[in-house]
Structure formats: structure tokens, C-alpha cells
Design an enzyme around this catalytic site. Structure first.
Site, mmCIF file in Angstrom:
data_model
loop_
_atom_site.group_PDB
_atom_site.id
_atom_site.type_symbol
_atom_site.label_atom_id
_atom_site.label_comp_id
_atom_site.label_asym_id
_atom_site.label_seq_id
_atom_site.Cartn_x
_atom_site.Cartn_y
_atom_site.Cartn_z
ATOM 1 N N CYS A 80 12.848 -15.514 33.045
ATOM 2 C CA CYS A 80 11.592 -15.236 33.752
ATOM 3 C C CYS A 80 10.497 -14.819 32.768
ATOM 4 C CB CYS A 80 11.830 -14.136 34.790
ATOM 5 S SG CYS A 80 10.337 -13.504 35.565
ATOM 6 N N CYS A 132 8.472 -11.689 33.827
ATOM 7 C CA CYS A 132 9.306 -10.484 33.665
ATOM 8 C C CYS A 132 9.205 -9.952 32.246
ATOM 9 C CB CYS A 132 10.768 -10.798 33.984
ATOM 10 S SG CYS A 132 11.058 -11.402 35.654
#
Length: 132
Positions: A55, A58
Site C-alpha cells: 500500500c 500507507c
């Protein structure tokens, strides 16, 4: 002589994002047992970031999460969960109904008090500080 490595642990560490060379006061829990270990008996504020290894957003927001853990580590517990490390972490994500990452949760007195997704540092800071 070649040292042996625990591939699972080595693999998990490989994907940790460092902010200023460290993880601040962030604790890691990738399954139910680890979650209980790092949060058990804590009635104070627990801030959780749920991520995956691949991600991008993230990874972008994690340094902010680390910074907050350093700033408010005496007032709250900060926990990062990688939801795709193994079957146990996937089971925890399924149990919690996680469908998008990064996902943030705030817990207090054993109850979830807030949940939101996205990689906006100002939203993360505002939500954490308002819950303190």
C-alpha cells in the site's frame, strides 16, 4: 558458515517503513495474540494503523503516525498492523471487517471510538489529538 533467517520475520521487517531511522513508539501486532499482548489491560487511548505491504498511501502516512507516537507516546499506545503478512493477520482483518487501507482506528476503554481511512496527515493528527 551462513546464518539462518526466519523468512517470515525477515519478510515482515523488510516492509516496515522507517521515519527518521526508527518506528518511534509504534508497536506491531499482526494477529489476535499479538494485539492482546500489546494492548491487553490498556484502558487508555490506542491508535491503530492498518496497512498492507504494497500500500503506497500507507507508506506515505506512516512517518506521521510515528511522529504522533513520539509526541503522544506517554498519553496513548500506537499500534501498526500489517494485514497481509499471513493467514492469522488476514483472519484479524476479516474479523474487523477491514476492506480498505490505510485504515485507522481509535480505541478507548476497550471500545472502538473512531474509524477512518485515507492518508491525510492533518486528519490523522486531528482525530488523535481530539481523542486524547
Amino acid at each position: 558458515f551462513e546464518p539462518t533467517f526466519d523468512f517470515r520475520r525477515q519478510n515482515r521487517r523488510r516492509f516496515r517503513i522507517k521515519a527518521d531511522g526508527g518506528d518511534g513508539n509504534v508497536k506491531f501486532a499482526n494477529n489476535k495474540a499479538e494485539w492482546e499482548r500489546v494492548t491487553g489491560g490498556n484502558d487508555g487511548l490506542i491508535a491503530v494503523q492498518i496497512s498492507t505491504k504494497t500500500c503506497g498511501p500507507c507508506k506515505v502516512i506512516y512517518p506521521t503516525f510515528v511522529g504522533l507516537s513520539e509526541e503522544f507516546g506517554d498519553k496513548a499506545t500506537f499500534v501498526k498492523i500489517l494485514g497481509d503478512t499471513d493467514t492469522e493477520s488476514r483472519a484479524l482483518m476479516k474479523e474487523w471487517g477491514v476492506r480498505v487501507v490505510p485504515l485507522f482506528m481509535l480505541w478507548k476503554n476497550g471500545e472502538k471510538i473512531a474509524e477512518w481511512s485515507g492518508a491525510k496527515p492533518e486528519v490523522l493528527r486531528e482525530n488523535v489529538t481530539s481523542a486524547l
